[in-house]
Design a protein around this motif. Structure first.
Motif, mmCIF file in Angstrom:
data_model
loop_
_atom_site.group_PDB
_atom_site.id
_atom_site.type_symbol
_atom_site.label_atom_id
_atom_site.label_comp_id
_atom_site.label_asym_id
_atom_site.label_seq_id
_atom_site.Cartn_x
_atom_site.Cartn_y
_atom_site.Cartn_z
ATOM 1 N N ASP A 22 0.824 -1.208 0.000
ATOM 2 C CA ASP A 22 0.000 0.000 0.000
ATOM 3 C C ASP A 22 0.858 1.258 0.000
ATOM 4 O OD1 ASP A 22 -2.325 -1.430 -0.033
ATOM 5 O OD2 ASP A 22 -2.767 -1.212 2.102
ATOM 6 N N GLU A 23 1.908 1.258 0.831
ATOM 7 C CA GLU A 23 2.763 2.435 0.937
ATOM 8 C C GLU A 23 3.474 2.723 -0.384
ATOM 9 O OE1 GLU A 23 2.992 4.640 3.481
ATOM 10 O OE2 GLU A 23 1.294 3.471 4.220
ATOM 11 N N VAL A 24 3.965 1.675 -1.037
ATOM 12 C CA VAL A 24 4.687 1.858 -2.295
ATOM 13 C C VAL A 24 3.743 2.323 -3.395
ATOM 14 C CG1 VAL A 24 5.975 0.693 -4.122
ATOM 15 C CG2 VAL A 24 6.528 0.245 -1.723
ATOM 16 N N LEU A 25 2.579 1.684 -3.515
ATOM 17 C CA LEU A 25 1.640 2.040 -4.567
ATOM 18 C C LEU A 25 1.075 3.437 -4.368
ATOM 19 C CD1 LEU A 25 -0.267 -1.337 -5.004
ATOM 20 C CD2 LEU A 25 1.455 -0.345 -6.514
ATOM 21 N N LYS A 26 0.933 3.844 -3.107
ATOM 22 C CA LYS A 26 0.430 5.181 -2.795
ATOM 23 C C LYS A 26 1.394 6.248 -3.327
ATOM 24 C CE LYS A 26 -0.978 5.458 1.401
ATOM 25 N NZ LYS A 26 -0.906 5.589 2.887
ATOM 26 N N ALA A 27 2.670 5.925 -3.286
ATOM 27 C CA ALA A 27 3.685 6.890 -3.695
ATOM 28 C C ALA A 27 4.004 6.812 -5.190
ATOM 29 C CB ALA A 27 4.962 6.660 -2.891
ATOM 30 N N ASP A 41 12.345 20.760 5.595
ATOM 31 C CA ASP A 41 12.131 21.126 4.203
ATOM 32 C C ASP A 41 12.199 19.870 3.342
ATOM 33 O OD1 ASP A 41 11.971 23.836 4.795
ATOM 34 O OD2 ASP A 41 14.144 24.115 4.598
ATOM 35 N N VAL A 42 11.268 19.746 2.401
ATOM 36 C CA VAL A 42 11.256 18.607 1.487
ATOM 37 C C VAL A 42 11.743 19.071 0.127
ATOM 38 C CG1 VAL A 42 9.845 16.859 0.365
ATOM 39 C CG2 VAL A 42 9.362 17.513 2.735
ATOM 40 N N ILE A 43 12.767 18.414 -0.372
ATOM 41 C CA ILE A 43 13.389 18.775 -1.645
ATOM 42 C C ILE A 43 13.179 17.646 -2.643
ATOM 43 C CG2 ILE A 43 15.558 19.372 -2.798
ATOM 44 C CD1 ILE A 43 16.587 20.309 -0.038
ATOM 45 N N GLY A 44 12.733 17.969 -3.849
ATOM 46 C CA GLY A 44 12.552 16.967 -4.881
ATOM 47 C C GLY A 44 11.226 16.240 -4.751
ATOM 48 N N GLU A 45 11.083 15.156 -5.529
ATOM 49 C CA GLU A 45 9.847 14.388 -5.524
ATOM 50 C C GLU A 45 10.131 12.931 -5.854
ATOM 51 O OE1 GLU A 45 7.233 15.729 -8.584
ATOM 52 O OE2 GLU A 45 8.697 15.454 -10.201
ATOM 53 N N GLY A 46 9.118 12.120 -5.666
ATOM 54 C CA GLY A 46 9.244 10.707 -6.027
ATOM 55 C C GLY A 46 10.321 9.990 -5.244
ATOM 56 N N THR A 95 13.460 10.272 -5.321
ATOM 57 C CA THR A 95 14.654 11.030 -4.919
ATOM 58 C C THR A 95 14.315 12.191 -3.982
ATOM 59 O OG1 THR A 95 14.502 12.341 -6.974
ATOM 60 C CG2 THR A 95 15.953 10.416 -6.991
ATOM 61 N N THR A 96 13.202 12.070 -3.267
ATOM 62 C CA THR A 96 12.833 13.075 -2.277
ATOM 63 C C THR A 96 13.871 13.107 -1.148
ATOM 64 O OG1 THR A 96 10.471 12.791 -2.728
ATOM 65 C CG2 THR A 96 11.080 13.794 -0.628
ATOM 66 N N ILE A 97 14.253 14.309 -0.747
ATOM 67 C CA ILE A 97 15.233 14.478 0.334
ATOM 68 C C ILE A 97 14.645 15.404 1.393
ATOM 69 C CG2 ILE A 97 17.491 15.463 0.935
ATOM 70 C CD1 ILE A 97 18.449 14.619 -1.853
ATOM 71 N N ALA A 98 14.785 15.026 2.655
ATOM 72 C CA ALA A 98 14.365 15.877 3.762
ATOM 73 C C ALA A 98 15.580 16.648 4.252
ATOM 74 C CB ALA A 98 13.778 15.040 4.892
ATOM 75 N N LYS A 99 15.399 17.965 4.431
ATOM 76 C CA LYS A 99 16.488 18.817 4.922
ATOM 77 C C LYS A 99 16.049 19.486 6.221
ATOM 78 C CE LYS A 99 18.944 23.149 4.070
ATOM 79 N NZ LYS A 99 18.974 24.381 3.270
ATOM 80 N N LEU A 100 16.937 19.499 7.181
ATOM 81 C CA LEU A 100 16.652 20.205 8.423
ATOM 82 C C LEU A 100 17.936 20.827 8.943
ATOM 83 C CD1 LEU A 100 17.619 18.457 11.212
ATOM 84 C CD2 LEU A 100 16.009 16.880 10.192
ATOM 85 N N ASP A 101 17.760 21.777 9.835
ATOM 86 C CA ASP A 101 18.901 22.432 10.478
ATOM 87 C C ASP A 101 18.901 22.008 11.936
ATOM 88 O OD1 ASP A 101 20.856 24.032 11.508
ATOM 89 O OD2 ASP A 101 20.143 25.884 10.580
ATOM 90 N N VAL A 142 18.626 13.917 4.311
ATOM 91 C CA VAL A 142 18.422 12.470 4.437
ATOM 92 C C VAL A 142 17.372 11.996 3.440
ATOM 93 C CG1 VAL A 142 16.724 12.786 6.287
ATOM 94 C CG2 VAL A 142 17.877 10.595 6.061
ATOM 95 N N GLY A 143 17.607 10.835 2.849
ATOM 96 C CA GLY A 143 16.654 10.258 1.901
ATOM 97 C C GLY A 143 17.144 8.929 1.375
ATOM 98 N N ALA A 144 16.287 8.256 0.625
ATOM 99 C CA ALA A 144 16.649 6.987 -0.012
ATOM 100 C C ALA A 144 17.322 7.294 -1.345
ATOM 101 C CB ALA A 144 15.413 6.113 -0.208
ATOM 102 N N VAL A 145 18.426 8.022 -1.244
ATOM 103 C CA VAL A 145 19.173 8.460 -2.417
ATOM 104 C C VAL A 145 20.653 8.178 -2.200
ATOM 105 C CG1 VAL A 145 17.499 10.264 -2.995
ATOM 106 C CG2 VAL A 145 19.431 10.808 -1.513
#
Length: 388
Positions: A173-178, A306-311, A313-319, A372-375
């Motif tokens: 479900d999680e994969v298909l949702k995305a 902050d969320v950068i990109g999509e799909g 290659t989405t990356i979360a950025k924080l300080d 951080v991301g699955a990249v």
């Protein structure tokens, strides 16, 4: 001289990036490898039809056994994080983090949204998690400790959120949702899983820079229920997650399967009574279905991410508001671990360290930024450079 508590606290600070990566992977995958015994001859089906079959699946009752194995490519961090002070060994928030590494066998029973039971088998020891109506119980036979919470006032939407965590259905479900324009979805033949005929749905990123090579979901040809979930990394080797049933029965489990009474002499810990006092306390299984997501447990110094990109290659950025920890300042017990996990990098953004796994990677810059991301590590560096 530093106290043991201070040393543990300092050690914990250095292992945070690893735990974040591990927990993120926990929701993206569990593990079982079922040897396929001959590919069944099934009617042809398109990817769209197979997705509709999964979406239309109304499996409410089942019982069975499934295996979970997870390989993040991490050195062992067992023992580096002390148990939280005053926590019970039966607390699901602590116990089920074991699933982020190694291979495990679990028994599963479900009867609609109000009754589920998950049992983790470890030799002669068992750890059980039971949701029955408004009660959530966890019991660890090894320590003879029990944990109890009330699952209060769930409407239909909240009950849906509380499905058993980590099952092939939840993962699918999680994969298909995305899935969207950044994703390729095809049917990759058929397979035999837990004695059932199944189609194989193959999902791949179209974008470059993702650590995910493919996701394969084995779908029961009759019921549309996902039976197995395999996530492969671009690094190759063993799957990051391989989770699937070895035995499954779609009949209604006996109601007694969800009954629980703490054994005589067992230490019983009650969960937080106030709503929100403990994260996930008002959800079945202590909110374990929410574990994961590439920013899990991360908060910037102002509480924002902050969320950068999509799909893919989405990356979360924080300080974080604090300089990145330095390996040579870490306690001896974690220095070798960090050396194996982290790579020094530099660019327009300055310098920092990439903490890497086969799935989730995190760049911590020396001035306190976190990406951080699955990249891939290179994608993180490129993103940090572009953010300057």
């Amino acid at each position: 001289m530093a106290t043991n508590e201070n040393r543990q606290r300092k050690a914990s600070r250095y292992v945070v990036p690893v735990v974040v990566a591990g927990v993120a992977a926990a929701t993206i995958g569990l593990v079982p490898a079922l040897a396929a015994s001959g590919d069944p001859d099934l009617p042809e089906i398109t990817a769209q039809q197979l997705i509709e079959k999964i979406a239309g699946s109304d499996t409410q009752t089942l019982s069975g056994t499934f295996k979970i194995s997870t390989d993040l490519g991490l050195p062992s961090f067992a023992g580096l994080l002390p148990a939280p002070s005053g926590s019970a060994s039966a607390d699901p928030a602590d116990k089920l983090t074991e699933l982020v590494s190694g291979s495990h066998t679990l028994r599963l029973a479900a009867d609609g949204p109000d009754r589920q039971k998950l049992t983790l088998l470890d030799g002669s020891d068992e750890y059980s998690l039971i949701h029955n109506g408004n009660d959530v119980w966890a019991y660890d036979s090894k320590s003879n400790e029990a944990f109890h919470e009330k699952a209060e006032g769930k409407d239909g939407a909240e009950a849906e959120e509380g499905r058993l965590p980590g099952t092939p259905k939840e993962l699918a479900d999680e994969v298909l949702k995305a899935a969207g324009d950044t994703t390729s979805i095809t049917v990759g033949g058929t397979a035999k899983v837990a004695g059932r005929d199944a189609y194989q749905l193959v999902i791949k990123p179209k974008q470059s820079g993702s650590t995910v090579e493919s996701v394969k979901i084995s779908v029961d040809a009759k019921t549309g229920t996902p039976l197995k979930f395999t996530l492969a990394s671009v690094d190759g080797g063993k799957p990051v997650v391989d989770a699937g049933f070895t035995k499954i029965d779609f009949g209604k489990p006996d109601a007694s399967a969800f009954d629980f009474k703490a054994p005589k002499g067992a230490k019983v810990t009650e969960g937080a009574a106030e709503k929100g006092a403990r994260e996930g306390a008002d959800k079945p299984f202590g909110g374990l279905a929410d574990l994961g997501g590439f920013g899990a447990g991360l908060d910037g110094k102002d509480g924002s991410v902050d969320v950068i990109g999509e799909g893919w290659t989405t990356i979360a950025k924080l300080d974080s508001g604090a300089p990145a920890p330095k390996t040579d300042e870490a306690p001896k017990e974690v220095q070798g671990f960090l050396d194996a996990l982290g790579d020094k990098v530099s660019g327009k953004f300055g310098s920092g360290t990439v903490f890497k796994t086969k799935l989730v990677n995190a760049l911590m810059t020396d001035d306190g930024k976190v990406y951080v991301g699955a990249v891939t590590p290179q994608k993180l560096v490129e993103t940090a450079n572009a953010a300057k």
